[in-house]
Write a protein that holds these residues in place. Structure first.
Motif, PDB file in Angstrom:
ATOM      1  N   MET A 199       0.822  -1.211   0.000  1.00  8.32           N
ATOM      2  CA  MET A 199       0.000   0.000   0.000  1.00  8.32           C
ATOM      3  C   MET A 199       0.856   1.261   0.000  1.00  8.32           C
ATOM      4  O   MET A 199       0.521   2.252  -0.646  1.00  8.32           O
ATOM      5  CB  MET A 199      -0.925  -0.014   1.217  1.00  8.32           C
ATOM      6  N   VAL A 200       1.956   1.232   0.748  1.00  9.60           N
ATOM      7  CA  VAL A 200       2.902   2.351   0.819  1.00  9.60           C
ATOM      8  C   VAL A 200       4.305   1.761   0.703  1.00  9.60           C
ATOM      9  O   VAL A 200       4.491   0.549   0.807  1.00  9.60           O
ATOM     10  CB  VAL A 200       2.741   3.154   2.125  1.00  9.60           C
ATOM     11  N   PRO A 201       5.334   2.588   0.483  1.00 12.34           N
ATOM     12  CA  PRO A 201       6.699   2.053   0.363  1.00 12.34           C
ATOM     13  C   PRO A 201       7.106   1.229   1.576  1.00 12.34           C
ATOM     14  O   PRO A 201       6.685   1.505   2.699  1.00 12.34           O
ATOM     15  CB  PRO A 201       7.552   3.321   0.232  1.00 12.34           C
ATOM     16  N   PRO A 202       7.932   0.201   1.374  1.00 13.90           N
ATOM     17  CA  PRO A 202       8.255  -0.742   2.453  1.00 13.90           C
ATOM     18  C   PRO A 202       9.022  -0.140   3.608  1.00 13.90           C
ATOM     19  O   PRO A 202       9.027  -0.705   4.704  1.00 13.90           O
ATOM     20  CB  PRO A 202       9.089  -1.824   1.740  1.00 13.90           C
ATOM     21  N   PHE A 203       9.670   1.035   3.408  1.00 10.98           N
ATOM     22  CA  PHE A 203      10.376   1.666   4.528  1.00 10.98           C
ATOM     23  C   PHE A 203       9.414   2.323   5.505  1.00 10.98           C
ATOM     24  O   PHE A 203       9.808   2.684   6.616  1.00 10.98           O
ATOM     25  CB  PHE A 203      11.409   2.674   4.032  1.00 10.98           C
ATOM     26  N   MET A 204       8.139   2.483   5.121  1.00  7.63           N
ATOM     27  CA  MET A 204       7.124   2.974   6.055  1.00  7.63           C
ATOM     28  C   MET A 204       6.605   1.761   6.822  1.00  7.63           C
ATOM     29  O   MET A 204       5.487   1.292   6.620  1.00  7.63           O
ATOM     30  CB  MET A 204       6.013   3.711   5.294  1.00  7.63           C
ATOM     31  N   ILE A 205       7.470   1.231   7.688  1.00  8.18           N
ATOM     32  CA  ILE A 205       7.255  -0.095   8.264  1.00  8.18           C
ATOM     33  C   ILE A 205       6.031  -0.176   9.156  1.00  8.18           C
ATOM     34  O   ILE A 205       5.459  -1.253   9.348  1.00  8.18           O
ATOM     35  CB  ILE A 205       8.507  -0.580   9.023  1.00  8.18           C
ATOM     36  N   ASP A 206       5.625   0.961   9.744  1.00  6.13           N
ATOM     37  CA  ASP A 206       4.462   0.941  10.626  1.00  6.13           C
ATOM     38  C   ASP A 206       3.159   1.195   9.875  1.00  6.13           C
ATOM     39  O   ASP A 206       2.077   1.177  10.483  1.00  6.13           O
ATOM     40  CB  ASP A 206       4.619   1.954  11.758  1.00  6.13           C
ATOM     41  N   GLY A 207       3.249   1.440   8.566  1.00  4.64           N
ATOM     42  CA  GLY A 207       2.045   1.664   7.769  1.00  4.64           C
ATOM     43  C   GLY A 207       1.405   3.017   7.961  1.00  4.64           C
ATOM     44  O   GLY A 207       0.362   3.295   7.373  1.00  4.64           O
ATOM     45  N   LYS A 208       2.017   3.873   8.792  1.00  2.00           N
ATOM     46  CA  LYS A 208       1.447   5.194   9.039  1.00  2.00           C
ATOM     47  C   LYS A 208       1.792   6.140   7.890  1.00  2.00           C
ATOM     48  O   LYS A 208       2.968   6.417   7.638  1.00  2.00           O
ATOM     49  CB  LYS A 208       1.955   5.770  10.358  1.00  2.00           C
ATOM     50  N   ASN A 209       0.774   6.621   7.237  1.00  2.00           N
ATOM     51  CA  ASN A 209       0.933   7.579   6.137  1.00  2.00           C
ATOM     52  C   ASN A 209       0.657   8.964   6.711  1.00  2.00           C
ATOM     53  O   ASN A 209      -0.390   9.561   6.494  1.00  2.00           O
ATOM     54  CB  ASN A 209      -0.040   7.212   5.015  1.00  2.00           C
ATOM     55  N   SER A 210       1.621   9.466   7.468  1.00  2.00           N
ATOM     56  CA  SER A 210       1.410  10.665   8.271  1.00  2.00           C
ATOM     57  C   SER A 210       1.731  11.941   7.509  1.00  2.00           C
ATOM     58  O   SER A 210       2.463  11.935   6.507  1.00  2.00           O
ATOM     59  CB  SER A 210       2.280  10.614   9.527  1.00  2.00           C
ATOM     60  N   ALA A 211       1.216  13.045   8.015  1.00  2.00           N
ATOM     61  CA  ALA A 211       1.498  14.355   7.431  1.00  2.00           C
ATOM     62  C   ALA A 211       2.978  14.672   7.507  1.00  2.00           C
ATOM     63  O   ALA A 211       3.545  15.278   6.589  1.00  2.00           O
ATOM     64  CB  ALA A 211       0.690  15.426   8.165  1.00  2.00           C
ATOM     65  N   TYR A 243      -0.344  10.484  -4.026  1.00  2.00           N
ATOM     66  CA  TYR A 243       0.513  10.040  -2.928  1.00  2.00           C
ATOM     67  C   TYR A 243      -0.343   9.432  -1.816  1.00  2.00           C
ATOM     68  O   TYR A 243      -1.426   9.930  -1.539  1.00  2.00           O
ATOM     69  CB  TYR A 243       1.263  11.264  -2.374  1.00  2.00           C
ATOM     70  N   PRO A 244       0.087   8.353  -1.156  1.00  2.00           N
ATOM     71  CA  PRO A 244       1.392   7.699  -1.254  1.00  2.00           C
ATOM     72  C   PRO A 244       1.415   6.453  -2.127  1.00  2.00           C
ATOM     73  O   PRO A 244       2.481   5.889  -2.352  1.00  2.00           O
ATOM     74  CB  PRO A 244       1.665   7.299   0.187  1.00  2.00           C
ATOM     75  N   ARG A 245       0.265   5.994  -2.584  1.00  2.00           N
ATOM     76  CA  ARG A 245       0.235   4.711  -3.285  1.00  2.00           C
ATOM     77  C   ARG A 245       1.143   4.702  -4.517  1.00  2.00           C
ATOM     78  O   ARG A 245       1.784   3.699  -4.823  1.00  2.00           O
ATOM     79  CB  ARG A 245      -1.199   4.344  -3.663  1.00  2.00           C
ATOM     80  N   THR A 246       1.182   5.824  -5.233  1.00  2.00           N
ATOM     81  CA  THR A 246       1.966   5.862  -6.462  1.00  2.00           C
ATOM     82  C   THR A 246       3.465   5.790  -6.200  1.00  2.00           C
ATOM     83  O   THR A 246       4.231   5.411  -7.100  1.00  2.00           O
ATOM     84  CB  THR A 246       1.654   7.135  -7.261  1.00  2.00           C
ATOM     85  N   ILE A 247       3.916   6.138  -4.987  1.00  2.00           N
ATOM     86  CA  ILE A 247       5.353   6.113  -4.745  1.00  2.00           C
ATOM     87  C   ILE A 247       5.849   4.742  -4.286  1.00  2.00           C
ATOM     88  O   ILE A 247       6.988   4.603  -3.852  1.00  2.00           O
ATOM     89  CB  ILE A 247       5.811   7.219  -3.773  1.00  2.00           C
ATOM     90  N   THR A 248       5.027   3.712  -4.404  1.00  2.00           N
ATOM     91  CA  THR A 248       5.546   2.355  -4.287  1.00  2.00           C
ATOM     92  C   THR A 248       6.267   1.963  -5.570  1.00  2.00           C
ATOM     93  O   THR A 248       7.082   1.040  -5.576  1.00  2.00           O
ATOM     94  CB  THR A 248       4.414   1.334  -4.015  1.00  2.00           C
ATOM     95  N   ALA A 249       5.980   2.664  -6.673  1.00  2.00           N
ATOM     96  CA  ALA A 249       6.592   2.357  -7.965  1.00  2.00           C
ATOM     97  C   ALA A 249       7.635   3.394  -8.376  1.00  2.00           C
ATOM     98  O   ALA A 249       8.617   3.068  -9.033  1.00  2.00           O
ATOM     99  CB  ALA A 249       5.512   2.263  -9.053  1.00  2.00           C
ATOM    100  N   ILE A 250       7.397   4.660  -8.020  1.00  2.00           N
ATOM    101  CA  ILE A 250       8.303   5.747  -8.380  1.00  2.00           C
ATOM    102  C   ILE A 250       8.511   6.639  -7.156  1.00  2.00           C
ATOM    103  O   ILE A 250       7.781   6.508  -6.173  1.00  2.00           O
ATOM    104  CB  ILE A 250       7.731   6.593  -9.539  1.00  2.00           C
TER     105      ILE A 250
END
Length: 311
Positions: free
Chosen positions: A46-58, A256-263
């Protein structure tokens, strides 16, 4: 390359959440770990793998924005992320010069007009409708039904912007056109660049011939993902839409952020900035000036270019 811009870049379509925990079409969506979510019937990144906690924060988004020299962003919503009104209101209060947030009602059931009034009273200046999610098995929710029209008139009276994603092609364009004609002073932003890779996408674009209607490109790199960077097909589509309604009716959005799993986040707009197919004036309109005027951004931050270690 250090681009010296004479305009501020604005992202007209992004998302924020602290946790996904919802149900869409009877199927669960929830945050896992390492940037993954269980999405309806499978595990997705759903988000890049370095966002390990899954929080898509501001705060993480602001770091991306600062690096990419994006001065401000419109935060929209989608049911697959759950309704994020409480968090987005906090974000707007904390970072008023960086984020313009959209509230979202539960449009899949009656009673959303009262919800919209509460959201507007709480400070939201826009309401988001993920209209593609309203084609329900138990019965379609029409954009021109009585309760919707009552809400749109209220929004028009109070200067509230409608942010809306439509189903593919012309499925809902007739309904939305009726709304636009009925509420000529209602400002409307149509997302996902009219679902550009689907048949009849230009029928959505044509709605921008009305004075208060705009098209934003949130998700365009997702729609042209098979083609990938530098997304020449996306640039061609932007030019085709501009030929139809004018570049002044189009706005850049990243999804953002879904599209930045690819770019990377910066790649979601620099394919436009580096294109030889668009003039400097067209790039300025598309990447910032149109959104600045439409959403009423003021006092946009001036962000310096930070040189990469790889340069």
């Amino acid at each position: 390359m250090d681009f010296k811009l004479d305009f501020k870049i604005i992202d007209a379509h992004s998302h924020l959440w602290l946790k996904q925990d919802t149900v869409v079409n009877g199927l669960p969506i929830y945050t896992m770990e390492n940037g993954r979510s269980f999405f309806m019937d499978e595990v997705r990144q759903m988000v890049p793998p370095f966002m390990i906690d899954g929080k898509n924060s501001a705060e993480v988004f602001l770091s991306n924005m600062d690096y990419a020299q994006v001065s401000a962003a419109v935060v929209t919503q989608e049911y697959i992320d759950g309704i994020q009104n409480d968090y987005l209101l906090k974000v707007a209060h904390k970072y008023p010069d960086r984020f313009f947030v959209c509230g979202m009602c539960e449009f899949r059931r009656p009673g959303y007009f009262a919800q919209a009034r509460e959201l507007i009273a709480s400070g939201f200046k826009a309401i988001k409708i993920p209209a593609q999610r309203l084609l329900l098995k138990e019965g379609r929710v029409y954009l021109n039904c009585e309760e919707m029209m009552k809400m749109f008139h209220y929004m028009e009276e109070h200067g509230i912007i409608l942010s809306i994603d439509l189903a593919d092609g012309a499925i809902q364009t007739g309904e939305l056109e009726e709304v636009i004609k009925e509420c000529p002073n209602l400002k409307v932003a149509i997302g996902h660049f009219a679902m550009v890779t689907m048949p009849d996408w230009l029928e959505q674009v044509k709605l921008a011939r009305y004075p208060n209607v705009m098209i934003e490109s949130g998700g365009i790199t997702w729609l042209f993902n098979d083609e990938f960077y530098p997304f020449n097909g996306a640039v061609k589509a932007i030019k085709e839409a501009a030929d139809l309604v004018g570049m002044e009716k189009l706005m850049w959005g990243s999804d953002y952020p879904r599209t930045i799993t690819a770019i990377t986040y910066k790649m979601s707009y620099d394919f436009v900035l580096k294109s030889n197919e668009l003039s400097a004036h067209e790039k300025a309109l598309f990447l910032g000036k149109n959104a600045e005027k439409f959403y009423g951004f003021k006092d946009l931050v001036d962000l310096p270019y930070i040189k990469n270690m790889s340069e």
